[in-house]
Design a protein around this motif. Structure first.
Motif, mmCIF file in Angstrom:
data_model
loop_
_atom_site.group_PDB
_atom_site.id
_atom_site.type_symbol
_atom_site.label_atom_id
_atom_site.label_comp_id
_atom_site.label_asym_id
_atom_site.label_seq_id
_atom_site.Cartn_x
_atom_site.Cartn_y
_atom_site.Cartn_z
ATOM 1 N N GLY A 41 0.788 -1.228 0.000
ATOM 2 C CA GLY A 41 0.000 0.000 0.000
ATOM 3 C C GLY A 41 0.818 1.275 0.000
ATOM 4 N N ASN B 10 -6.152 8.655 -1.794
ATOM 5 C CA ASN B 10 -7.165 7.703 -2.247
ATOM 6 C C ASN B 10 -8.263 8.456 -2.972
ATOM 7 N N SER B 87 -8.753 1.453 -12.543
ATOM 8 C CA SER B 87 -8.472 1.285 -11.113
ATOM 9 C C SER B 87 -7.052 0.774 -10.930
ATOM 10 N N VAL B 89 -3.009 1.971 -8.638
ATOM 11 C CA VAL B 89 -2.255 2.978 -7.895
ATOM 12 C C VAL B 89 -1.428 3.762 -8.905
ATOM 13 N N ARG B 111 -4.285 5.932 -4.867
ATOM 14 C CA ARG B 111 -5.040 4.713 -5.176
ATOM 15 C C ARG B 111 -6.379 5.119 -5.757
ATOM 16 N N THR B 113 -9.945 4.061 -7.390
ATOM 17 C CA THR B 113 -10.934 2.986 -7.516
ATOM 18 C C THR B 113 -12.108 3.513 -8.310
#
Lengths: 111, 115
Positions: A41, B10, B87, B89, B111, B113
């Motif tokens: 991550g 995100n 989608s 990173v 990230r 999505t």
């Protein structure tokens, strides 16, 4: 097409073991080769940069070597620790200036 | 700043919407790169900026993707009419320039999505 291959794809070792990660590349005209680690991550952290004229670089427990003629680089990790668990990526820069990445080695160091 | 900064960290967006991803490189770095990392995949080159030269856009997967770098510093990657396969990173990196001893430094990524 330039290709960069890393072997093994995954590796699990007990704490304290010395280990070697391999990187092979097809471009013989690289400028330099860089090793990164990536934690889950997260982004990439630069570990070592080896210029094409150099044979190796060292930082702490890490030693990276480069053999341009055979298209190979290795990352040696001494006395591995659980905190070394991550994905390790090699990448080279050539005439096109962009980094071409390998497929990565997922390392797990177990207690 | 101390490192490469990316925002947002995100982003969740609906299919068909446009999104903008931002990258602040390390101060003084003239080279800036965008990469994409899909789940379980390697890093895919998207675009490269070097100073005032024309960018290398050879990695952009379709014309829905574009990027700008204003004033040789901040860069914005725009994805129009997002699709679920977008989608991933999105990682940005910068370096002092190009050449044999130039080290690239990466941000923490955005990230994305698409739902």
């Amino acid at each position: 097409k330039q290709e960069v291959t890393q072997i093994p794809a995954a590796l699990s070792v007990p704490e304290g073991e010395n280990l070697v990660l391999n990187c092979s590349f097809t471009d013989s005209a690289i400028y330099n080769l860089q090793w990164f680690r990536q934690d889950p991550g997260k982004g990439l952290t630069s570990l070592l940069l080896i210029q094409s004229s150099q044979r190796e670089q060292t930082s702490g427990r890490l030693n990276a070597s480069l053999d341009k003629s055979s298209g190979r680089s290795t990352l040696y990790i001494a006395a591995s620790q659980p905190g070394d668990s991550a994905t390790y990526l090699c990448a080279h820069t050539g005439g096109g200036n962009k980094l071409t990445f390998g497929t990565g080695t997922q390392l797990k160091v177990e207690l | 700043g101390a490192g490469v900064s990316q925002s947002p960290s995100n982003k969740v967006t609906e299919k068909g919407k446009d999104v903008e991803l931002r990258c602040d490189p390390i101060s003084g770095h003239t080279a800036l790169y965008w990469y994409r990392q899909s789940l379980g995949q390697g890093l895919e080159f998207l675009i490269y900026f070097q100073g005032n030269s024309a960018p290398d856009k050879s990695g952009l997967p379709s014309d829905r993707f574009s990027a700008e770098r204003t004033g040789g510093s901040v860069s914005t990657l725009t994805i129009q009419r997002t699709q679920q396969e977008d989608s991933a990173v999105y990682l940005c990196a910068s370096s002092l320039g190009t050449g044999r001893s130039i080290e690239a430094f990466f941000g923490q990524g955005t990230r994305l999505t698409v739902v």
